[in-house]
Write a protein that holds these residues in place. Structure first.
Motif, PDB file in Angstrom:
ATOM      1  N   ALA A 120       7.212  26.085  23.382  1.00  7.21           N
ATOM      2  CA  ALA A 120       8.199  26.750  22.535  1.00  7.21           C
ATOM      3  C   ALA A 120       8.164  26.188  21.114  1.00  7.21           C
ATOM      4  O   ALA A 120       8.312  26.931  20.134  1.00  7.21           O
ATOM      5  CB  ALA A 120       9.595  26.596  23.137  1.00  7.21           C
ATOM      6  N   GLY A 121       7.951  24.875  20.979  1.00  5.29           N
ATOM      7  CA  GLY A 121       7.805  24.289  19.650  1.00  5.29           C
ATOM      8  C   GLY A 121       6.595  24.840  18.911  1.00  5.29           C
ATOM      9  O   GLY A 121       6.645  25.084  17.692  1.00  5.29           O
ATOM     10  N   LEU A 122       5.503  25.073  19.619  1.00  8.10           N
ATOM     11  CA  LEU A 122       4.316  25.664  18.989  1.00  8.10           C
ATOM     12  C   LEU A 122       4.602  27.092  18.529  1.00  8.10           C
ATOM     13  O   LEU A 122       4.140  27.518  17.466  1.00  8.10           O
ATOM     14  CB  LEU A 122       3.146  25.649  19.972  1.00  8.10           C
ATOM     15  N   PHE A 123       5.362  27.846  19.327  1.00 11.12           N
ATOM     16  CA  PHE A 123       5.736  29.198  18.909  1.00 11.12           C
ATOM     17  C   PHE A 123       6.606  29.161  17.651  1.00 11.12           C
ATOM     18  O   PHE A 123       6.486  30.023  16.775  1.00 11.12           O
ATOM     19  CB  PHE A 123       6.475  29.914  20.035  1.00 11.12           C
ATOM     20  N   LEU A 124       7.491  28.169  17.576  1.00 15.04           N
ATOM     21  CA  LEU A 124       8.318  28.051  16.374  1.00 15.04           C
ATOM     22  C   LEU A 124       7.467  27.753  15.143  1.00 15.04           C
ATOM     23  O   LEU A 124       7.741  28.254  14.048  1.00 15.04           O
ATOM     24  CB  LEU A 124       9.367  26.950  16.569  1.00 15.04           C
ATOM     25  N   LEU A 125       6.449  26.940  15.303  1.00 13.65           N
ATOM     26  CA  LEU A 125       5.551  26.664  14.172  1.00 13.65           C
ATOM     27  C   LEU A 125       4.828  27.919  13.714  1.00 13.65           C
ATOM     28  O   LEU A 125       4.517  28.064  12.522  1.00 13.65           O
ATOM     29  CB  LEU A 125       4.537  25.588  14.561  1.00 13.65           C
ATOM     30  N   LEU A 126       4.549  28.829  14.642  1.00 13.03           N
ATOM     31  CA  LEU A 126       3.881  30.080  14.285  1.00 13.03           C
ATOM     32  C   LEU A 126       4.842  31.117  13.717  1.00 13.03           C
ATOM     33  O   LEU A 126       4.404  32.197  13.311  1.00 13.03           O
ATOM     34  CB  LEU A 126       3.180  30.663  15.520  1.00 13.03           C
ATOM     35  N   GLY A 127       6.131  30.810  13.702  1.00 13.50           N
ATOM     36  CA  GLY A 127       7.117  31.760  13.195  1.00 13.50           C
ATOM     37  C   GLY A 127       7.593  32.759  14.218  1.00 13.50           C
ATOM     38  O   GLY A 127       8.267  33.728  13.866  1.00 13.50           O
TER      39      GLY A 127
END
Length: 203
Positions: A42-49
């Motif tokens: 989920a943190g990686l998805f947040l980095l992708l916007g």
């Protein structure tokens, strides 16, 4: 530079948690590491916007994993005495994992609060239709162009849920099933039998 470090932190922890999921001998520990992997994804998805996908991953998958955890506890023969004996042993590891999650959340919210252009974003006027967030864009798309298909998918899930309930409650030969109505309807007259035993005769 900071975004790259955060990416490597999330990615490294996700890979490490995935390895621990398949290598841990205790099923409870595997589920907990799987939850950690979901949080890092989920943190990686947040980095992708893609904040919508991040929240869906946390709400749906972590919630489903919690239900899976309950099924594992109920269906597997887990010796809770051994688990309680190892609480003191695994307490530092649990504290480190909790601290990692807190640090990750702090990095996410702190990065937004201390961003150099945060004041400009707050004071900026409402964006145009082509500049809205992906969550709002998905919502408009689902509930306008694909509203009927979205409702049809909901009906399919409802039919699947009803079918699974019916399969669970079906009667099979040789398998005893609890009938709550019959248990409630029982009275002392047809449930209890008083047997007179002669003195000294035994049972």
């Amino acid at each position: 530079m900071i975004a790259a470090l955060i990416f490597y932190m999330f990615a490294g922890l996700a890979v490490a948690a995935g390895v621990m999921v398949i290598s841990a001998r205790n099923p409870v520990h595997s589920v907990l590491f799987l939850i950690l992997a979901f949080f890092n994804a989920a943190g990686l998805f947040l980095l992708l916007g893609a904040e919508f996908l991040a929240m869906v991953l946390v709400v749906v998958y972590v919630g489903a994993v919690a239900v899976l955890f309950l099924f594992v506890v109920m269906m597997l023969d887990i010796n809770f005495l051994k688990l309680r004996e190892g609480v003191a042993q695994y307490l530092p590891i649990g504290a480190v994992i909790g601290l990692v999650l807190v640090v990750e959340l702090g990095v996410i919210f702190g990065g937004w609060a201390f961003a150099p252009d945060v004041e400009a974003l707050i004071r900026a006027p409402a964006p145009a239709a082509d500049q809205i967030t992906n969550t709002e864009a998905l919502g408009r798309l689902l509930y306008t162009d694909y509203a009927y298909l979205f409702q049809a998918s909901g009906l399919i899930l409802l039919v699947a849920m009803v079918g699974s309930i019916l399969l669970t409650h079906r009667r099979r030969p040789g398998v005893r099933k609890q009938v709550i109505a019959d248990q409630i309807a029982r009275t002392a007259k047809n449930s209890v039998e008083i047997v007179k035993v002669p003195t000294g005769g035994g049972i």
